[in-house]
Design a protein around this motif. Structure first.
Motif: not given
Length: 314
Positions: A79, A82, A95, A103
């Motif tokens: 998290e 990102m 990814t 995501w």
């Protein structure tokens, strides 16, 4: 070179992408590849959040051209990673190693182009359903973490192409212009190249490791540790220790204990060629020197164009 789906998607000159590799692809390599007309990628897999932030800021200063970040979704601080990527205004995210559904919608909402790395038709279709903009289909020749199915690039690309409607990038065993052309004839819209860029001046991997890649011959890499996460490694003392352990029918815990922590960092970043985990592709047998990244891009594209001219003679 004519524009195509991949050059248009990323706004780059050539449909050539440098893979986001742990311990090898920092801001220096990514910016050099982007400046040469390809798409450079910062590999976030080996970076703490603060380190990634620093690499992103340096990369933005070093190139005005598009670059991307590769994020393995097994990451413990996912998290936070990102959040940094969004805050720093990164426009393209690759990814891997996880569910693209998690995501993709969030990144797309922020106007980010999302690409997911897969090793099978099944996961390519799942990525497409999750809303990604393109897929990297990686054959089992590739270095680093890999698919369990052992599908080679030559069979994987046409099988994915048959089912997929979004742009397709081929990876695994590609290091030359001829390899790039072959992948595109099989249906890829572009290629992702890793091992060749490990042997570049700008790669952040250790000089000892780069030299071992250059010295590697055919047959000197092998896929192992399938029970944990399949990984293709150069054969060294650590690899031999793994092979020896397999003769004793080890449990998953035995393998985890042998692997220990920071084994890849020890090998690829710190240059311990005995005890380190040395991730590289089968194509290392065709890599014979360490060059600037811009030279690598230039030579691949020149060979691609030359090979294309030769096609009518076949």
């Amino acid at each position: 070179m004519a524009t195509n789906k991949i050059t248009s998607l990323f706004n780059i000159e050539y449909p050539l992408i440098q893979a986001g590799m742990i311990w090898a692809s920092g801001w220096k390599l990514a910016s050099a590849v982007s400046n040469a007309g390809g798409l450079g990628i910062i590999g976030a897999g080996s970076m703490y959040p603060e380190v990634l932030k620093e690499h992103l800021q340096k990369c933005k200063k070093a190139t005005q051209k598009p670059f991307a970040v590769n994020v393995p979704m097994l990451y413990p601080n996912l998290e936070e990673i990102m959040d940094i990527i969004i805050a720093e205004g990164v426009k393209i995210v690759f990814t891997s190693a996880g569910n693209p559904k998690t995501w993709t919608p969030i990144l797309k909402e922020k106007g980010i182009t999302v690409v997911h790395v897969v090793s099978s038709v099944k996961f390519a279709l799942k990525a497409e359903a999750a809303g990604v903009d393109a897929v990297v289909a990686e054959g089992f020749e590739a270095g680093g973490h890999n698919g369990r199915e052992e599908t080679t690039t030559f069979t994987l690309i046409p099988m994915v192409k048959e089912k997929l409607s979004i742009p397709l990038i081929a990876a695994g065993g590609i290091a030359t212009g001829k390899g790039m052309l072959a992948a595109m004839i099989l249906g890829a819209d572009g290629v992702q190249i890793g091992s060749k860029f490990v042997a570049s001046n700008e790669a952040s991997s250790h000089q000892n490791f780069k030299q071992m890649v250059v010295d590697a011959q055919e047959g000197e890499t092998q896929l192992t540790l399938k029970e944990l996460a399949p990984v293709r490694l150069l054969k060294n003392k650590f690899f031999n220790d793994v092979t020896e352990l397999y003769t004793k029918s080890p449990s998953k815990e035995d393998l985890i204990n042998l692997l220990g922590r920071a084994r890849a960092k020890k090998g690829m970043f710190e240059g311990d060629l005995e005890e380190g985990e040395l991730e590289i592709g089968q194509i290392s047998g065709l890599i014979h020197d360490i060059k600037p990244a811009a030279t690598i891009v230039k030579e691949i594209i020149e060979e691609f164009e030359e090979a294309k001219k030769q096609l009518p003679t076949f």
